[in-house]
Design a protein around this motif. Sequence first.
Motif, mmCIF file in Angstrom:
data_model
loop_
_atom_site.group_PDB
_atom_site.id
_atom_site.type_symbol
_atom_site.label_atom_id
_atom_site.label_comp_id
_atom_site.label_asym_id
_atom_site.label_seq_id
_atom_site.Cartn_x
_atom_site.Cartn_y
_atom_site.Cartn_z
ATOM 1 N N ALA A 23 0.953 6.607 -10.734
ATOM 2 C CA ALA A 23 0.166 5.513 -10.156
ATOM 3 C C ALA A 23 -0.575 5.978 -8.913
ATOM 4 O O ALA A 23 -1.710 5.592 -8.681
ATOM 5 C CB ALA A 23 1.063 4.334 -9.819
ATOM 6 N N TYR A 24 0.079 6.834 -8.096
ATOM 7 C CA TYR A 24 -0.593 7.362 -6.906
ATOM 8 C C TYR A 24 -1.812 8.178 -7.319
ATOM 9 O O TYR A 24 -2.797 8.248 -6.596
ATOM 10 C CB TYR A 24 0.311 8.306 -6.098
ATOM 11 N N TYR A 56 -5.285 -0.236 -14.099
ATOM 12 C CA TYR A 56 -3.880 -0.005 -14.455
ATOM 13 C C TYR A 56 -3.567 -0.843 -15.692
ATOM 14 O O TYR A 56 -2.940 -0.399 -16.635
ATOM 15 C CB TYR A 56 -2.946 -0.417 -13.328
ATOM 16 N N HIS A 76 0.831 -1.198 0.000
ATOM 17 C CA HIS A 76 0.000 0.000 0.000
ATOM 18 C C HIS A 76 0.866 1.247 0.000
ATOM 19 O O HIS A 76 2.086 1.175 -0.075
ATOM 20 C CB HIS A 76 -0.975 -0.044 1.168
ATOM 21 N N LEU A 77 0.190 2.389 0.143
ATOM 22 C CA LEU A 77 0.872 3.671 -0.047
ATOM 23 C C LEU A 77 2.021 3.888 0.934
ATOM 24 O O LEU A 77 2.997 4.568 0.615
ATOM 25 C CB LEU A 77 -0.160 4.800 0.080
ATOM 26 N N SER A 124 -8.151 -1.345 -7.878
ATOM 27 C CA SER A 124 -7.239 -2.174 -7.078
ATOM 28 C C SER A 124 -7.804 -2.381 -5.681
ATOM 29 O O SER A 124 -7.758 -3.489 -5.145
ATOM 30 C CB SER A 124 -5.874 -1.515 -6.924
ATOM 31 N N SER A 134 -10.486 -4.874 -5.702
ATOM 32 C CA SER A 134 -9.929 -6.215 -5.828
ATOM 33 C C SER A 134 -9.361 -6.690 -4.498
ATOM 34 O O SER A 134 -9.605 -7.818 -4.069
ATOM 35 C CB SER A 134 -8.848 -6.211 -6.910
ATOM 36 N N GLN A 135 -8.602 -5.806 -3.818
ATOM 37 C CA GLN A 135 -7.987 -6.190 -2.546
ATOM 38 C C GLN A 135 -9.040 -6.380 -1.467
ATOM 39 O O GLN A 135 -8.935 -7.277 -0.635
ATOM 40 C CB GLN A 135 -6.966 -5.141 -2.116
ATOM 41 N N LEU A 174 -6.689 8.973 -0.891
ATOM 42 C CA LEU A 174 -6.422 9.958 -1.943
ATOM 43 C C LEU A 174 -7.684 10.191 -2.762
ATOM 44 O O LEU A 174 -8.066 11.325 -3.064
ATOM 45 C CB LEU A 174 -5.299 9.475 -2.869
ATOM 46 N N THR A 191 -6.853 -4.642 -13.255
ATOM 47 C CA THR A 191 -7.539 -3.457 -12.779
ATOM 48 C C THR A 191 -7.434 -2.428 -13.895
ATOM 49 O O THR A 191 -6.996 -2.742 -14.992
ATOM 50 C CB THR A 191 -6.836 -2.922 -11.525
ATOM 51 N N VAL A 230 -8.182 -2.917 2.644
ATOM 52 C CA VAL A 230 -7.820 -1.907 1.648
ATOM 53 C C VAL A 230 -6.698 -1.051 2.199
ATOM 54 O O VAL A 230 -6.504 -0.959 3.407
ATOM 55 C CB VAL A 230 -9.010 -1.008 1.246
ATOM 56 N N GLY A 231 -5.966 -0.420 1.305
ATOM 57 C CA GLY A 231 -4.820 0.370 1.727
ATOM 58 C C GLY A 231 -5.172 1.833 1.916
ATOM 59 O O GLY A 231 -6.265 2.275 1.577
ATOM 60 N N VAL A 232 -4.201 2.576 2.449
ATOM 61 C CA VAL A 232 -4.423 4.001 2.700
ATOM 62 C C VAL A 232 -4.629 4.790 1.413
ATOM 63 O O VAL A 232 -5.179 5.886 1.452
ATOM 64 C CB VAL A 232 -3.243 4.650 3.458
ATOM 65 N N GLU A 233 -4.184 4.237 0.275
ATOM 66 C CA GLU A 233 -4.279 5.003 -0.967
ATOM 67 C C GLU A 233 -5.714 5.381 -1.321
ATOM 68 O O GLU A 233 -5.950 6.368 -2.007
ATOM 69 C CB GLU A 233 -3.618 4.252 -2.130
ATOM 70 N N ILE A 242 -6.584 3.106 -8.550
ATOM 71 C CA ILE A 242 -6.663 2.911 -7.100
ATOM 72 C C ILE A 242 -8.018 2.331 -6.715
ATOM 73 O O ILE A 242 -8.102 1.397 -5.913
ATOM 74 C CB ILE A 242 -6.403 4.244 -6.362
#
Lengths: 174, 305
Positions: free
Chosen positions: B156-157, B46, A56-57, B166, B169-170, B183, B44, B177-180, B163
């Motif tokens: 990508a960010y 991407y 992740h980020l 993805s 999917s995650q 954003l 995804t 899920v991630g912190v992204e 994002i």
Amino acid sequence: MNTLTRWLAILSRAFHSGRPPLRPPGAVKEEVFVKTCIKCNKCAQVCPYGSIQMAHLEWGEKFGTPLIFPRRTPCYLCMKCPPVCPSGALDPQLRDKTRVHMGVAVIDESKCLAYMGVICRACFERCPIYREAITLKDELYPQVHNDKCVGCGICEYVCPAEEKAITVVSAHAV
Amino acid sequence: METTERHFYRRLNRYRRWVQVLSLSLFAAIPVLNGYGIHTLIGTLYSLSIGDLDIADPVMVLQTVLLSRQIYVPLLLAVWVPVVIAWLFGRVFCSWVCPQNTLSEWIDAVQQRLFARRWKQVHHFKYGKNPHAAWYWLIFGLLILLTAVLGVPLLAYLSAPGIITSSLSQAILQHHVGVEILLVLGVLVVEAAIFRRFWCKYGCPVGAGLALFQGRRSLRVHFNSDLCDCKPGTAPCYAECPLHLAPKETATLYPYCFNCGLCVTFCEKAGRALTFGFSAADPMGNAPRDIDSKPFQLIQVSRHK
């Protein structure tokens, strides 16, 4: 909340174990890998075991790249991920699991049950490069052969010792 | 012929909303199917694979080339689908598929319902000009430059569709899920509260990467001033535009416009002055040089003037 804690657990495992996680089989050199990976998640999607996690980020420039934490789920070398990689970050030609090089397993003899006199053959029996990467000296003591070991992490996953006696050192400075 | 065209323009945005919902569900369905071992569709926004067909976001390919300083031919070839679509129809990916735009439009619609009076004050009949295209390319150029200089995957960010898909999917396959995703949420909050739709209009590198391939013959909005029967100084099509553009100023409409067709659909109820066409507009930004539309224009003029 549950997902958050789980996620933090994965994170802390990565950071506090002090050991970098593994890259999927066929990964090119780490510095090239980070720049080539297109972050598409395909490798994680085709993985039947859910071994591949996406960074992740908080991983900074490694954001979106695939990671394997062998203590959570090791790689079972099914070799489904290299051919789906669209960017060449995983070598798409790689089919032979014996030619994978994700890392090398290292046995800490002071923690290994077999070396302490208990009969334990967990890593030896579960090693996918059977009787080649891990052999038993005197039919008792497991030994890793660095030239054969692919670093899949199954031995680390199955090691029953309280504190894992066998750990995989990543071939990538993740 | 003309009636079918009218029919199409009227329904265009209904089709578009269906495609938006379907594509969003598709990107949720991909990881679900993957979980059941079906890998015909993987990836995804991407990069996506449909069977053996690889599709890659041109901006992500550009980033990969910039960062790794090497060219991987299969990846380079994978851009052909988005490039051909952008070359034919402009940035229709943004308006028809991109989940960020879909979410943004939904939030817009909710706000419009909840704050109807204020919305009218702010947005209705607002007359304006389109920003200069240079701003668009300046922002995109800056992002590319930063990516190359810093050596970080900045594009990508900032790829909201990547994002979102993805994270979907995650969330489905790995239950986290991630912190992204913050954003993306941040952009949505800022859009809702301060700068309406700034991301798709100015900031998004994915959209800009597609706009690069728009040509003079790509699908674009045409304006025929003879047919426009709105009172001078009023322009409901301006209020209709989700990106706050001035559809009548067709010469300056691109690269900002993503061909959602809301102005065309709206104008269908008014003068039919706005249409879609493939021919390049003349420098005045007026009628397209399209001989076929002439007899139709005469009918319209006699009805409205």
